[in-house]
Design a protein around this motif. Sequence first.
Motif, short mmCIF file in Angstrom:
data_model
loop_
_atom_site.label_atom_id
_atom_site.label_comp_id
_atom_site.label_asym_id
_atom_site.label_seq_id
_atom_site.Cartn_x
_atom_site.Cartn_y
_atom_site.Cartn_z
N GLY A 173 0.70 -0.81 0.18
CA GLY A 173 -0.01 0.17 0.40
C GLY A 173 0.65 0.87 -0.18
O GLY A 173 1.86 1.29 -0.49
N GLU A 174 0.01 2.15 0.62
CA GLU A 174 1.49 3.85 0.73
C GLU A 174 1.37 3.54 1.97
O GLU A 174 0.66 3.79 2.59
CB GLU A 174 -0.02 4.68 0.62
CG GLU A 174 -0.35 4.57 -0.81
CD GLU A 174 -0.89 6.36 -1.24
OE1 GLU A 174 -0.84 7.34 -1.43
OE2 GLU A 174 -2.07 5.38 -1.11
N ARG A 175 2.92 4.24 2.12
CA ARG A 175 3.45 4.62 3.45
C ARG A 175 3.86 5.90 3.90
O ARG A 175 4.60 6.42 2.49
CB ARG A 175 5.08 3.25 3.25
CG ARG A 175 5.92 4.19 4.30
CD ARG A 175 6.84 3.17 4.36
NE ARG A 175 7.56 3.55 5.69
CZ ARG A 175 8.93 2.46 6.45
NH1 ARG A 175 8.79 1.31 5.88
NH2 ARG A 175 9.85 3.38 7.13
N LEU A 176 3.11 6.22 4.63
CA LEU A 176 3.48 7.77 5.34
C LEU A 176 4.56 7.91 5.89
O LEU A 176 4.24 7.68 7.32
CB LEU A 176 1.88 8.49 5.49
CG LEU A 176 0.52 8.10 4.70
CD1 LEU A 176 -0.28 8.23 5.17
CD2 LEU A 176 0.66 9.01 3.30
N ALA A 177 5.05 9.18 5.63
CA ALA A 177 5.78 9.55 7.01
C ALA A 177 5.23 11.50 7.76
O ALA A 177 5.15 12.34 6.08
CB ALA A 177 7.00 10.12 6.15
N LEU A 178 4.84 11.81 8.55
CA LEU A 178 4.63 12.77 8.86
C LEU A 178 5.74 13.99 9.76
O LEU A 178 6.39 13.14 11.00
CB LEU A 178 3.28 12.81 9.73
CG LEU A 178 2.51 12.38 8.99
CD1 LEU A 178 2.19 11.54 8.31
CD2 LEU A 178 1.16 13.14 10.11
N ARG A 179 6.54 14.18 8.99
CA ARG A 179 7.65 15.53 10.23
C ARG A 179 6.73 16.36 10.47
O ARG A 179 6.48 17.71 9.78
CB ARG A 179 8.03 15.78 9.03
CG ARG A 179 9.52 17.09 10.49
CD ARG A 179 10.33 16.42 10.71
NE ARG A 179 10.82 15.36 10.85
CZ ARG A 179 11.91 15.60 10.61
NH1 ARG A 179 13.07 16.72 9.89
NH2 ARG A 179 13.03 14.72 10.24
N ILE A 180 6.71 16.94 12.13
CA ILE A 180 6.12 17.63 13.02
C ILE A 180 7.33 18.83 13.53
O ILE A 180 7.92 18.45 13.53
CB ILE A 180 5.65 16.64 14.25
CG1 ILE A 180 4.73 15.68 14.01
CG2 ILE A 180 4.77 18.11 15.13
CD1 ILE A 180 4.13 14.96 15.04
N LEU A 181 6.18 20.25 12.56
CA LEU A 181 7.05 21.30 13.22
C LEU A 181 6.61 22.22 14.62
O LEU A 181 5.59 22.78 13.60
CB LEU A 181 7.20 21.98 11.89
CG LEU A 181 7.87 20.80 10.42
CD1 LEU A 181 8.02 21.65 8.92
CD2 LEU A 181 9.33 20.64 11.03
N ASP A 182 6.27 21.94 14.74
CA ASP A 182 5.93 22.63 16.25
C ASP A 182 6.57 24.49 15.76
O ASP A 182 7.31 24.06 17.01
CB ASP A 182 5.96 22.20 17.33
CG ASP A 182 5.21 22.40 18.67
OD1 ASP A 182 4.33 23.95 17.94
OD2 ASP A 182 5.14 22.27 19.83
N LYS A 183 6.15 24.74 15.61
CA LYS A 183 6.54 26.65 15.21
C LYS A 183 6.42 27.44 16.63
O LYS A 183 7.44 27.79 17.06
CB LYS A 183 5.74 27.26 15.08
CG LYS A 183 5.55 27.17 13.44
CD LYS A 183 4.81 27.59 12.37
CE LYS A 183 5.05 27.43 10.59
NZ LYS A 183 4.04 28.95 9.96
N GLY A 184 5.74 26.32 18.17
CA GLY A 184 5.79 27.14 18.85
C GLY A 184 6.55 26.89 20.09
O GLY A 184 7.58 27.69 20.40
N SER A 185 7.30 25.45 19.59
CA SER A 185 8.25 24.71 21.02
C SER A 185 9.80 24.66 19.69
O SER A 185 10.54 24.35 20.95
CB SER A 185 8.13 23.97 21.20
OG SER A 185 7.65 22.76 20.57
#
Length: 368
Positions: free
Chosen positions: A215-227
């Motif tokens: 299937g489809e593999r997903l990668a999510l990079r989190i960019l927390d602008k506050g911290s």
Amino acid sequence: MAGRKLPDPEEIAPLIRGSVSLDALKGAGILPLREEEDRLVVALTSLEHFPSAQVLAASFGKEAVGELHRREDMELLLNRLYDLRGGIGDETVTAMIGIDDGDDIFREDVQSDSVDVPVIKLVNGLLREALKIRATDIHVEPCESEVLVRFRVDGVLHDRLRLPRNLQAPLTSRIKVMARMDIAERFSPQDGRIGITVGNRAVDIRVSSIPVQHGERLALRILDKGSGLLSLEELGMDAPSRETMDRLIQNPHGLLLFTGPTGSGKTTTLYAILKALARPSVNIITVEDPIEYDLGGVGQIQVNEKAGVTFPSALRSILRQDPDIIMIGEMRDYETAHIGVQASLTGHLVLSTLHTNDAISAVVRLMD
């Protein structure tokens, strides 16, 4: 009306039922605390919210009694209630069975309990938990008989959730809809971006999908602008290293390369330096893919290959903008590296990153 210590969220949760939602209570500035015979004790952030407390008490068939509490304490309790009612439990996973499509459930406020669609609650819960434990990445990996969800925390991947194989489609579709990606295209790599809010925090998420065997593999990079935007003082360098860093970034020209594997803090260090150098007397321009944090007083250029804005083309244009300091998000190819080096030799301070395991390897990489 005087307030006392607020109770634990587990004690309040049973009182939030029926048509009463956390979203509505948050907007009204009230929270039910406890029932006392024919009275309902309601927490208030201000006396002007007492009419809302009376309406809430009337829905219980009781008389309202108000308790004043600090807004900060109320917000903290609300956040804990949102976490308590988050959507990554067994009930949500069970309710998702049979869902095939997430095309009509676009929503970006992940701290909300006003939605009943299980896949929304699942994704929102995953995002909230990732932010809570300061994860930098979320991986959604389809396997032969299940879907594995993993979080990267402090550079190490940890298994978080194992879902039945038939839940891959709604989970993947929901994330792709949020990222404004084409959910009908399952056989080509795609990139997207999600902008969400969690309380008062603005968070950007970079999404990448690739087709794999199951299937489809997903990668999510989190960019927390506050911290995520730290100062040089908060990077944790020892005194000698800090002195060396201060001396290097004060040079009027030259090339500073930050090397290391993915997640080692290269971009975080670059932003900390730019934050320290940004002042009215200096012209700073960056070219990034993507722009991870907004910096006041800095001109930031987003790479857009479809529009012809690449690292090399943007750098050529930057040199005609009379910059003092240039930041290149990443030196990916020969042309970008060549222009960057030339700029550093002609009176500009150039900052950039290079994907190598150590500083010595950067020399070999540049020679190649």
